[in-house]
Design a protein around this motif. Structure first.
Motif, PDB file in Angstrom:
ATOM      1  N   HIS A  36       0.719  -1.262   0.018  1.00 52.65           N
ATOM      2  CA  HIS A  36      -0.106  -0.077  -0.017  1.00 52.65           C
ATOM      3  C   HIS A  36       0.806   1.137  -0.013  1.00 52.65           C
ATOM      4  N   LYS A  37       2.087   1.166  -0.231  1.00 50.24           N
ATOM      5  CA  LYS A  37       3.021   2.441  -0.369  1.00 50.24           C
ATOM      6  C   LYS A  37       3.035   3.148   0.847  1.00 50.24           C
ATOM      7  N   LEU A  38       3.040   2.460   2.055  1.00 50.38           N
ATOM      8  CA  LEU A  38       2.922   3.241   3.293  1.00 50.38           C
ATOM      9  C   LEU A  38       4.520   3.232   4.147  1.00 50.38           C
ATOM     10  N   VAL A  39       4.957   4.351   4.230  1.00 53.11           N
ATOM     11  CA  VAL A  39       6.200   4.604   4.875  1.00 53.11           C
ATOM     12  C   VAL A  39       5.834   4.123   6.579  1.00 53.11           C
ATOM     13  N   HIS A  40       6.769   3.195   6.818  1.00 55.02           N
ATOM     14  CA  HIS A  40       6.407   2.890   8.249  1.00 55.02           C
ATOM     15  C   HIS A  40       7.538   2.647   9.150  1.00 55.02           C
ATOM     16  N   VAL A  41       7.229   2.586  10.585  1.00 53.73           N
ATOM     17  CA  VAL A  41       8.100   2.221  11.464  1.00 53.73           C
ATOM     18  C   VAL A  41       7.395   1.084  12.366  1.00 53.73           C
ATOM     19  N   GLU A  56       9.874   9.101  21.758  1.00 57.92           N
ATOM     20  CA  GLU A  56      10.706   9.688  20.710  1.00 57.92           C
ATOM     21  C   GLU A  56      10.571   9.298  19.128  1.00 57.92           C
ATOM     22  N   GLU A  57      10.260   8.094  18.950  1.00 57.50           N
ATOM     23  CA  GLU A  57       9.886   7.630  17.675  1.00 57.50           C
ATOM     24  C   GLU A  57       8.796   8.196  17.084  1.00 57.50           C
ATOM     25  N   ILE A  58       7.600   8.515  17.980  1.00 55.43           N
ATOM     26  CA  ILE A  58       6.537   9.177  17.722  1.00 55.43           C
ATOM     27  C   ILE A  58       7.004  10.846  16.985  1.00 55.43           C
ATOM     28  N   GLU A  59       7.680  11.382  17.953  1.00 48.03           N
ATOM     29  CA  GLU A  59       8.010  12.737  17.660  1.00 48.03           C
ATOM     30  C   GLU A  59       8.992  12.581  16.592  1.00 48.03           C
ATOM     31  N   ASP A  60       9.978  11.879  16.300  1.00 46.43           N
ATOM     32  CA  ASP A  60      11.055  11.854  15.337  1.00 46.43           C
ATOM     33  C   ASP A  60      10.287  11.472  14.063  1.00 46.43           C
ATOM     34  N   PHE A  61       9.433  10.472  13.931  1.00 47.87           N
ATOM     35  CA  PHE A  61       8.911  10.148  12.573  1.00 47.87           C
ATOM     36  C   PHE A  61       7.511  10.920  12.196  1.00 47.87           C
ATOM     37  N   ASN A  62       7.026  11.238  13.262  1.00 52.63           N
ATOM     38  CA  ASN A  62       5.801  12.263  12.856  1.00 52.63           C
ATOM     39  C   ASN A  62       4.684  11.488  12.013  1.00 52.63           C
TER      40      ASN A  62
END
Length: 86
Positions: A36-41, A56-62
């Motif tokens: 689905h062409k989603l950028v993800h972590v 921190e992941e939420i803040e950095d990745f937004n």
């Protein structure tokens, strides 16, 4: 937010919750996001992944969307981290 407006997702996975085998889950998430062409972590909770690290992941990745894959504790943690956020 419209479904096709999602571009970036962050998935918090608790592999120890519920006593079910989740060894394939990260791979399934990866495959879905690629299709689905989603950028993800993907963040797996555990001894080295703390609440601070997830924040921190939420803040950095937004991300546009955060998904909790686990039990009540995982959902509660993610909800707490997202409280008062967009």
């Amino acid at each position: 937010m419209a479904r096709n407006s999602l571009k970036k997702i962050l998935v918090v996975v608790n592999p120890a919750s519920g006593g079910k085998d989740k060894s394939q889950l990260s791979g399934q998430i990866q495959s879905f996001c690629d299709t689905h062409k989603l950028v993800h972590v993907i963040v797996e909770t555990g001894k080295r992944v703390t609440e601070k690290k997830i924040h921190e992941e939420i803040e950095d990745f937004n991300p546009d969307c955060v998904i909790a894959a686990g039990g009540d504790g995982t959902v509660n943690l993610v909800g707490k981290l997202l409280n008062n956020s967009d």
